[in-house]
Design an enzyme around this catalytic site. Structure first.
Site, short mmCIF file in Angstrom:
data_model
loop_
_atom_site.label_atom_id
_atom_site.label_comp_id
_atom_site.label_asym_id
_atom_site.label_seq_id
_atom_site.Cartn_x
_atom_site.Cartn_y
_atom_site.Cartn_z
N CYS A 106 -11.50 22.35 -17.11
CA CYS A 106 -11.54 23.58 -16.31
C CYS A 106 -12.93 23.79 -15.70
O CYS A 106 -13.92 23.88 -16.44
CB CYS A 106 -11.17 24.77 -17.18
SG CYS A 106 -11.23 26.32 -16.26
N LYS A 148 -7.09 15.76 -21.74
CA LYS A 148 -7.23 15.68 -20.28
C LYS A 148 -8.63 16.16 -19.89
O LYS A 148 -9.10 17.18 -20.38
CB LYS A 148 -6.17 16.56 -19.62
CG LYS A 148 -6.18 16.59 -18.11
CD LYS A 148 -4.92 17.27 -17.59
CE LYS A 148 -4.87 17.36 -16.07
NZ LYS A 148 -5.71 18.42 -15.54
N ASN A 210 -4.99 10.61 -12.72
CA ASN A 210 -4.61 11.86 -12.07
C ASN A 210 -5.54 12.12 -10.88
O ASN A 210 -6.75 11.97 -10.98
CB ASN A 210 -4.70 13.00 -13.09
CG ASN A 210 -4.53 14.39 -12.49
OD1 ASN A 210 -5.33 15.28 -12.76
ND2 ASN A 210 -3.51 14.59 -11.70
N GLY A 211 -4.90 12.54 -9.78
CA GLY A 211 -5.67 12.92 -8.60
C GLY A 211 -5.11 12.30 -7.34
O GLY A 211 -5.06 11.07 -7.21
N ARG A 235 -0.80 18.65 -7.54
CA ARG A 235 -0.47 19.37 -6.31
C ARG A 235 0.62 18.70 -5.47
O ARG A 235 1.29 19.36 -4.68
CB ARG A 235 -1.75 19.56 -5.49
CG ARG A 235 -2.75 20.47 -6.19
CD ARG A 235 -4.13 20.33 -5.58
NE ARG A 235 -4.61 18.97 -5.72
CZ ARG A 235 -5.65 18.47 -5.10
NH1 ARG A 235 -6.33 19.22 -4.27
NH2 ARG A 235 -6.01 17.21 -5.30
C1 LIG Z 1 -2.84 25.79 -9.21
C2 LIG Z 1 -3.49 24.80 -10.17
C3 LIG Z 1 -3.64 25.15 -11.48
C4 LIG Z 1 -4.20 24.22 -12.39
N1 LIG Z 1 -4.29 24.56 -13.70
C5 LIG Z 1 -4.67 23.60 -14.60
C6 LIG Z 1 -4.63 23.87 -16.00
O1 LIG Z 1 -4.29 24.97 -16.43
N2 LIG Z 1 -5.00 22.86 -16.85
C7 LIG Z 1 -5.42 21.64 -16.40
O2 LIG Z 1 -5.74 20.76 -17.20
N3 LIG Z 1 -5.49 21.38 -15.07
C8 LIG Z 1 -5.09 22.32 -14.19
N4 LIG Z 1 -5.10 22.03 -12.85
C9 LIG Z 1 -5.53 20.68 -12.42
C10 LIG Z 1 -4.33 19.75 -12.34
O3 LIG Z 1 -3.73 19.58 -13.61
C11 LIG Z 1 -4.78 18.36 -11.81
O4 LIG Z 1 -5.67 17.80 -12.75
C12 LIG Z 1 -5.46 18.45 -10.45
O5 LIG Z 1 -4.74 19.29 -9.58
C13 LIG Z 1 -5.62 17.05 -9.82
O6 LIG Z 1 -4.40 16.42 -9.63
P1 LIG Z 1 -3.67 16.42 -8.18
O7 LIG Z 1 -4.61 15.80 -7.19
O8 LIG Z 1 -2.42 15.62 -8.43
O9 LIG Z 1 -3.40 17.84 -7.85
C14 LIG Z 1 -4.60 22.95 -11.94
C15 LIG Z 1 -4.44 22.62 -10.59
C16 LIG Z 1 -3.89 23.52 -9.70
C17 LIG Z 1 -3.71 23.12 -8.26
#
Ligand SMILES: Cc1cc2nc3c(=O)[nH]c(=O)nc-3n(C[C@H](O)[C@H](O)[C@H](O)COP(=O)(O)O)c2cc1C
Length: 376
Positions: A106, A148, A210-211, A235
């Protein structure tokens, strides 16, 4: 094509995990995603360990699972080994949780400034103690604990490999890397090379990447380029829960379906709003649905009036009326397929407590870092 993935006793096929997303990965959203893609792992919203241990009602409400939701998966955020251990026991004992993920990614300034979230991996000894406490509590019930995290604080303070090795040594069942630093937040591209580096270092448990998986083909490419054992989808599935069907198809050696026409999207939107209504009541459910509506419709030429109406929609009947007015044959233009949805903010310097970097081997939990926060 896919060999599947084992996380402790859990077998995932395809090797796909829904990323925990605060305010998004509710029972309703997980159910939609699961229906499109059986076989994966669908993680809850993040829960604060201290709030759970103190019996916070809102936190308990976030632990709603469908009867057929297996495995029940929850993400915990905490900074103190005792609290995280006790929260893990409660998740398992009181809520039937079968997989616990720990969040050390976070980037929220109010959290890192107190030494929580993405700041914690710097404190290696404390990090090890927190992970060990959760792993012990999980092991007593046969429940795997995963970890994570991000690449690090910034380019000068990269902690992914040390964090992965600590998690492995403390008995985590798997690690997942969001391949951005906390400073990057959600900006720019994820650095998949960091996933390959982590995979090379962590050799006895699965490493998930992830990403920036926006389409199913990205997942296959990430695994091929980095050697990672599975993927975590954030996302990319916002407003596109059928991405999990596409992932199932490509991992089975087939092809992803073309983006659906708007009429199909509208049907999923109504279902999503109905599921939110079941949990939150109609008005609150529709308020929660509004930002999903923006993600579902992104890229479809539904017109400004319809978009505006969706932004204030307050009942299921109103939602149906607004959607009925849109052309069901509308297609998603190719250039809209990879448009980013959800967070895009950053970069932003990371605030750390004074003297934080000198405390690498200090096991004392930081004070005030377990406020009720959400995010990753
Ligand atoms: C709206 C939102 C809320 C998120 N909340 C959390 C969370 O509570 N815990 C966490 O580990 N990651 C959280 N993330 C990060 C995602 O789990 C992920 O690591 C990040 O979006 C990158 O992956 P992506 O490029 O596939 O989105 C959040 C991301 C978004 C967009």
């Amino acid at each position: 094509m896919s060999a599947g993935l084992r996380i402790g006793p859990l077998a995932l096929d395809p090797p796909v995990v829904l990323a925990p997303m605060a305010g998004v990965t509710t029972r309703a959203f997980r159910r939609l995603c699961r229906q499109f893609g059986p076989g994966g792992l669908y993680v809850s919203e993040m829960l604060t360990a201290r709030a759970l241990v103190e019996g916070n009602e809102r936190t308990a409400r976030m632990l709603r699972f469908d009867d057929d939701e297996r495995p029940r998966s929850a993400q915990l955020y905490g900074v103190a080994p005792g609290t995280v251990g006790e929260a893990t026991r409660r998740l398992i004992g009181d809520f039937g949780v079968e997989h616990v993920d720990l969040n050390f990614g976070c980037p929220a300034p109010k959290v890192t400034a107190k030494g929580g979230g993405a700041a914690l991996p710097v404190r290696r000894r404390l990090l090890a103690d927190v992970i060990a406490a959760a792993v012990r509590a999980g092991a007593a019930e046969g429940v795997p604990v995963t970890v994570k995290f991000r690449r690090g604080i910034d380019e000068t303070l990269l902690t992914a490999v040390s964090t992965g090795l600590i998690a492995e040594a403390e008995g985590a069942a798997c690690v997942a890397l969001h391949a951005r630093t906390a400073e990057q937040r959600y900006a720019g591209d994820a650095d998949w090379a960091a996933i390959a580096e982590l995979k090379a270092a962590v050799t006895t448990i699965p490493v998930l990447g992830n990403g920036d998986i926006w389409e199913a083909a990205d997942a296959v490419r990430m695994m091929a380029e980095t050697g990672c054992d599975g993927v975590v989808i954030g996302r990319g599935c916002l407003g596109r829960p059928w991405l999990f069907a596409d992932l199932g198809a490509v991992f089975a050696g087939g092809e992803a379906a073309p983006p659906p026409a708007f009429g199909v999207v509208a049907g999923v939107m109504v279902r999503h709003a109905e599921l939110l209504t079941e949990d939150e009541g109609e008005y609150s459910g529709l308020c929660s649905f509004r930002r999903h509506a923006a993600w579902y419709t992104q890229g479809y030429a539904i017109g400004a009036d319809t978009r505006r109406a969706l932004g204030t929609v307050a009942s299921l009947a109103e939602l149906a009326t607004v959607l009925d007015a849109a052309d069901p044959a509308l297609a998603l233009p190719p250039e809209a397929v990879r448009m980013r949805r959800g967070h895009t903010d950053g970069p932003r310097p990371v605030r750390l407590p004074d003297g934080w970097l000198r405390l690498v081997d200090d096991p004392t939990p930081p004070v005030g870092a377990e406020i009720l926060i959400s995010g990753g």
